[in-house]
Design a protein around this motif. Structure first.
Motif, short mmCIF file in Angstrom:
data_model
loop_
_atom_site.label_atom_id
_atom_site.label_comp_id
_atom_site.label_asym_id
_atom_site.label_seq_id
_atom_site.Cartn_x
_atom_site.Cartn_y
_atom_site.Cartn_z
N MET A 118 0.40 -1.45 -0.07
CA MET A 118 0.04 0.41 -0.02
C MET A 118 1.18 1.34 0.40
SD MET A 118 -3.41 -1.21 2.64
CE MET A 118 -3.76 0.90 2.65
N LEU A 119 2.29 1.34 0.13
CA LEU A 119 2.92 2.15 0.72
C LEU A 119 3.89 2.49 -0.74
CD1 LEU A 119 4.46 2.00 4.35
CD2 LEU A 119 2.30 3.72 3.55
N THR A 120 3.95 1.65 -1.05
CA THR A 120 4.92 1.81 -2.50
C THR A 120 3.72 1.73 -3.99
OG1 THR A 120 4.96 -0.62 -1.77
CG2 THR A 120 6.77 0.55 -1.21
N ILE A 121 3.08 0.48 -4.07
CA ILE A 121 2.16 0.96 -5.22
C ILE A 121 1.64 1.69 -5.71
CG2 ILE A 121 0.32 0.11 -6.07
CD1 ILE A 121 0.86 -2.62 -4.71
N PRO A 122 0.80 3.04 -4.84
CA PRO A 122 0.74 4.76 -5.21
C PRO A 122 2.67 5.43 -5.95
CG PRO A 122 -0.24 3.50 -3.74
CD PRO A 122 0.58 2.52 -3.61
N SER A 123 3.35 5.44 -5.08
CA SER A 123 4.72 5.69 -4.94
C SER A 123 5.05 5.45 -6.10
CB SER A 123 5.21 5.83 -4.57
OG SER A 123 5.69 5.14 -3.25
N SER A 124 4.97 3.79 -6.38
CA SER A 124 6.14 3.80 -7.97
C SER A 124 5.16 4.16 -8.86
CB SER A 124 6.09 2.16 -7.43
OG SER A 124 6.50 1.78 -9.18
N ILE A 125 3.46 3.88 -8.71
CA ILE A 125 3.17 4.42 -10.62
C ILE A 125 3.23 5.99 -10.21
CG2 ILE A 125 0.92 4.20 -11.22
CD1 ILE A 125 -0.13 2.34 -10.18
N CYS A 126 2.73 6.89 -9.45
CA CYS A 126 2.94 8.03 -9.13
C CYS A 126 4.62 8.27 -10.37
CB CYS A 126 3.11 9.11 -8.00
SG CYS A 126 1.90 9.12 -7.72
N GLY A 127 5.84 7.46 -9.86
CA GLY A 127 7.14 8.02 -10.17
C GLY A 127 7.08 7.95 -11.57
N ILE A 128 6.26 6.61 -12.25
CA ILE A 128 6.27 6.44 -13.90
C ILE A 128 5.51 7.05 -14.28
CG2 ILE A 128 5.31 4.63 -14.95
CD1 ILE A 128 6.91 3.33 -13.87
N GLY A 129 4.27 7.89 -13.61
CA GLY A 129 3.63 8.57 -14.70
C GLY A 129 4.32 10.43 -14.50
N PHE A 130 5.33 10.74 -13.60
CA PHE A 130 6.29 12.07 -13.72
C PHE A 130 7.62 11.87 -14.90
CE2 PHE A 130 10.44 13.38 -12.27
CZ PHE A 130 10.09 14.53 -12.12
N ALA A 131 8.03 10.38 -14.72
CA ALA A 131 9.01 9.76 -15.62
C ALA A 131 8.76 10.09 -16.84
CB ALA A 131 9.75 8.72 -15.36
N GLN A 132 7.35 8.88 -17.55
CA GLN A 132 7.30 9.60 -18.82
C GLN A 132 5.90 10.49 -19.51
OE1 GLN A 132 4.21 6.36 -18.42
NE2 GLN A 132 6.25 4.69 -18.86
N TYR A 133 5.72 11.30 -18.83
CA TYR A 133 4.61 12.04 -18.91
C TYR A 133 5.33 14.08 -18.20
CZ TYR A 133 1.17 8.34 -19.52
OH TYR A 133 1.37 6.98 -20.27
N SER A 134 6.15 14.04 -17.98
CA SER A 134 6.45 15.18 -17.50
C SER A 134 7.47 15.59 -17.97
CB SER A 134 7.25 15.55 -15.56
OG SER A 134 7.90 16.91 -15.56
N SER A 135 7.74 16.87 -18.35
CA SER A 135 9.20 16.98 -19.41
C SER A 135 10.31 17.66 -18.23
CB SER A 135 8.95 18.62 -19.84
OG SER A 135 8.46 19.78 -19.03
#
Length: 302
Positions: A118-135
């Motif tokens: 519960m602590l790592t899955i949401p944060s990991s998905i947020c990290g993926i989103g930041f890396a893929q969609y953030s300039s």
């Protein structure tokens, strides 16, 4: 009748997956030629998934250097690795989850598993989103490693650091008593590691599972439980990363995925038995040496 289907659920799922795979294969323009050209990738999928699901590391540590050797583009290397891991890590995650439910649901040494996820899955998905969609992520990647074209340098550097962490954690695996509950500092460090690992995973297709597993082992949690957390976390992470490579920036080599993915499912299903049959210390030592060799050979030092 209902009880029969419950007992045979696993076999029914395997049969269903086999029918789906056969349908996809036969739907290809030249299925026989496809087997001749890409069939050997099935073995790569089996090997990669066994390593991934038996050690908590992502299958990218096997797939990335192999695809680099075959001169895939940097985008195709990461994208194809993600797609294969969606097969293997999912199979491994379901296997580990069933093992936890059947044998360790009320085991004190495993009670941290749901909370860690519960602590790592949401944060990991947020990290993926930041890396893929953030300039900002692209600027950070350019600053650190010179961009996606230097994937081999980034992978080599991360692999060497990972191997060192694996070797450092091996002596800790001899413990017979483990921490049972997450502490306050874990509530801070696990989301941070999950986010950072998600970013690294988006760049290299490896990262978050390895980092979380090593952290939990160093902290003193049960080794097998730590591996299970890493595998289940990695499954969620790679699925969250795939849509970008499948739809927004299409770069997956689907012919490779068709065969390597099938092998990865098999490897993911049997990896748990590898962990339970052999010494975890030996598995980690062998895997650490493998990762170190891959890291060194990926760097332009020769």
């Amino acid at each position: 009748m209902i009880s029969f289907f419950k007992r045979q659920t696993g076999k029914l799922i395997v049969v269903l997956l086999l029918f789906i795979w056969c349908g996809l294969w036969l739907a290809q323009p030249a299925p026989i030629e496809l087997v001749k050209e890409f069939g050997l990738f099935s073995g790569l999928g089996v090997i990669g998934a066994i390593f991934a699901n038996a050690t908590g590391a992502g299958g990218g540590v096997v797939f990335v250097p192999f695809f680099n050797y075959l001169s895939f583009s940097p985008q195709s290397v990461v994208a194809t690795s993600f797609a294969i891991q969606c097969c293997g890590m999912t199979a491994g995650a379901l296997t580990w989850a069933a093992y936890y439910k059947r044998q360790h649901k009320y085991d004190g040494y495993w009670q941290a598993l749901p909370s860690a996820l519960m602590l790592t899955i949401p944060s990991s998905i947020c990290g993926i989103g930041f890396a893929q969609y953030s300039s900002q992520s692209k600027l950070l990647l350019e600053h650190l490693w010179g961009g996606a074209n230097n994937l081999h340098i980034a992978f080599g550097s991360f692999s060497i650091l990972l191997a060192i962490a694996i070797f450092a954690s091996i002596p800790l695996m001899k413990r017979t008593h483990f921490i049972k509950e997450l502490q306050t500092k874990d509530l801070v460090f696990l989301p941070f590691i999950g986010f950072l690992g998600g970013i690294i995973t988006a760049w290299l297709s490896v990262g978050v599972g390895e980092l979380v597993a090593v952290y939990l082992i160093i902290r003193g949690f049960n080794v097998t439980m730590s591996i299970a957390v890493a595998v289940i976390l990695s499954a969620f992470t790679v699925w969250s990363a795939l849509p970008y490579h499948a739809f927004i920036n299409p770069s997956v080599v689907w012919q490779v995925v068709l065969f390597a993915g099938a092998g990865a499912i098999i490897g993911g299903m049997i990896a748990k038995y590898v962990v339970l049959a052999f010494s975890v210390q030996r598995l980690k030592l062998f895997f650490g040496m493998w990762v170190l060799i891959l890291g060194v050979t990926s760097l332009p030092i020769l």
